[in-house]
Design a protein around this motif. Structure first.
Motif, short mmCIF file in Angstrom:
data_model
loop_
_atom_site.label_atom_id
_atom_site.label_comp_id
_atom_site.label_asym_id
_atom_site.label_seq_id
_atom_site.Cartn_x
_atom_site.Cartn_y
_atom_site.Cartn_z
N ASP A 11 0.83 -1.21 0.00
CA ASP A 11 0.00 0.00 0.00
C ASP A 11 0.86 1.26 0.00
N ALA A 46 -0.12 5.26 -3.58
CA ALA A 46 -0.50 6.66 -3.81
C ALA A 46 0.36 7.26 -4.93
N THR A 87 -5.24 -1.80 -13.27
CA THR A 87 -5.83 -0.45 -13.35
C THR A 87 -6.02 0.01 -14.79
N LEU A 127 -6.66 -3.38 -2.07
CA LEU A 127 -6.09 -2.07 -1.76
C LEU A 127 -6.55 -1.02 -2.75
N LEU A 128 -6.63 -1.40 -4.04
CA LEU A 128 -7.11 -0.46 -5.06
C LEU A 128 -8.58 -0.15 -4.82
N ASP A 179 -10.16 -0.19 -2.02
CA ASP A 179 -10.26 0.70 -0.85
C ASP A 179 -10.02 2.16 -1.25
N ARG A 180 -9.26 2.35 -2.33
CA ARG A 180 -8.99 3.72 -2.80
C ARG A 180 -10.00 4.16 -3.86
N ILE A 186 -10.53 2.80 -6.72
CA ILE A 186 -10.02 2.63 -8.09
C ILE A 186 -10.71 1.44 -8.74
#
Ligand code: NAP
Length: 292
Positions: free
Chosen positions: A147, A151, A215, A283-284, A286-287, A289
């Motif tokens: 993580d 960013a 992504t 993790l993506l 959670d953001r 994405i």
């Protein structure tokens, strides 16, 4: 009674949730620094007691009546971590536990270039001398640690770091399941375990490739020297001690300390452990994405 420390943390909370599916709540206790963070467990019948590894006198109370104690290594750095983790081990033995478990690391070594591995090696040695049956769970490297790169990767399309090496990225959920097996299946893991890892080790170039695929963006790994990275990180406001800690991680990984995988976790779980892709997806997500 089974006592689990660190039960408010990422790993400990997962362990306790899983334990509650196989052990009555009345046979489970947690040792936490702040009981208010474990109120939901108390409401479900789990014994919640406060203790801090750095205040050893508090540990006897939290481990009272223990048959087994799982010491989740405290998130503390430096020599203080050795003192704290060994105090927790000593308290478990003093409480009369017949089996003491400790969350070590796949790369635990007195010679490691990454200081936490030296801490784990010291804790393992202490545990082995404690005179009770023990298990040192040699956990793989947390995949969730990636993580820290997300960013910048998402904002710039780059992961800019010093040379690294393959790492045994492993999911917290799988390690929690292994810990529960160690606590509930007598003899499943005795002594220092083999590395408990996912099936492959990936370097950050591999991770950048995975992120690109997930992504649909171009994310590339850019290599800079240790000194360039150190200077840039400090200029971004990171404390020098934190930067040097991370540099130890890169140095250890590029000399292959984390490039170890073993089938032991898969054997214990009777399935393939999660790959790093599952953790990256989470993790993506959670953001916010969108993931392919
Ligand atoms: N395998 C790996 O790759 C890897 C990576 C990073 C860390 N680790 C180790 O694995 C441990 C668990 O990981 P995690 O993801 O659950 O980390 P986490 O969510 O940050 O939890 C850290 C735990 O350390 C406990 N702690 C910190 N200081 C303490 C003290 N003085 N006395 C008692 N407990 C203390 C915290 O207790 P409270 O809940 O009471 O705050 C918390 O439960 C870490 O603490 C670290 O030692 C392993």
């Amino acid at each position: 009674m089974i006592i689990v420390t660190g039960a408010s943390g990422n790993l400990g909370s997962r362990i306790v949730e899983r334990l509650l599916t196989v052990v009555p709540a009345a046979e489970l206790g947690v040792s936490v620094r702040d009981a208010t963070r474990a109120r939901a467990l108390a409401d479900r019948g789990v014994r919640v007691r406060e203790a801090d590894f750095t205040a050893p006198a508090s540990l006897g109370y939290s481990m009272e009546g223990a048959d087994q104690v799982l010491v989740v290594s405290a998130e503390i750095r430096g020599d203080a971590a050795v003192v704290a983790n060994t105090a927790a081990i000593d308290a478990a033995v003093a409480a009369g536990a017949s089996h003491v478990l400790y969350t070590s690391h796949q790369a635990a070594s007195a010679d490691s270039l990454f200081p936490p591995q030296v801490v784990h090696a010291a804790a393992e040695a202490h545990l082995a001398r404690a005179g009770v049956p023990f298990t040192a769970l040699r956990n793989g490297f947390y995949a969730a640690s990636l993580d820290v790169h997300l960013a910048a990767a998402l904002a710039t399309g780059q992961i800019v770091v010093p040379p690294d090496g393959p790492v045994s990225w492993t999911a917290h959920d799988d390690l929690a399941e292994a810990a529960v097996i160690a606590l509930t299946r007598p003899g499943a893991f005795a002594g220092i375990t083999p590395p408990l890892t996912a099936g492959v080790a990936l370097d950050l170039g591999d991770v950048a490739g995975l992120l690109s695929r997930l992504t649909g963006r171009s994310i590339v790994r850019v290599t800079v020297s240790d000194e360039e990275w150190r200077t840039a990180s400090i200029a971004r406001g990171l404390p020098p001690a934190v930067v040097d800690f991370s540099l130890g991680l890169f140095r250890a990984s590029r000399q292959g300390e984390f490039d170890v995988v073993s089938p032991a976790l898969a054997h214990a779980l009777c399935r393939a452990p999660q790959g790093v892709e599952e953790t990256l997806r989470r993790l993506l997500g959670d953001r916010g994405i969108a993931v392919a």
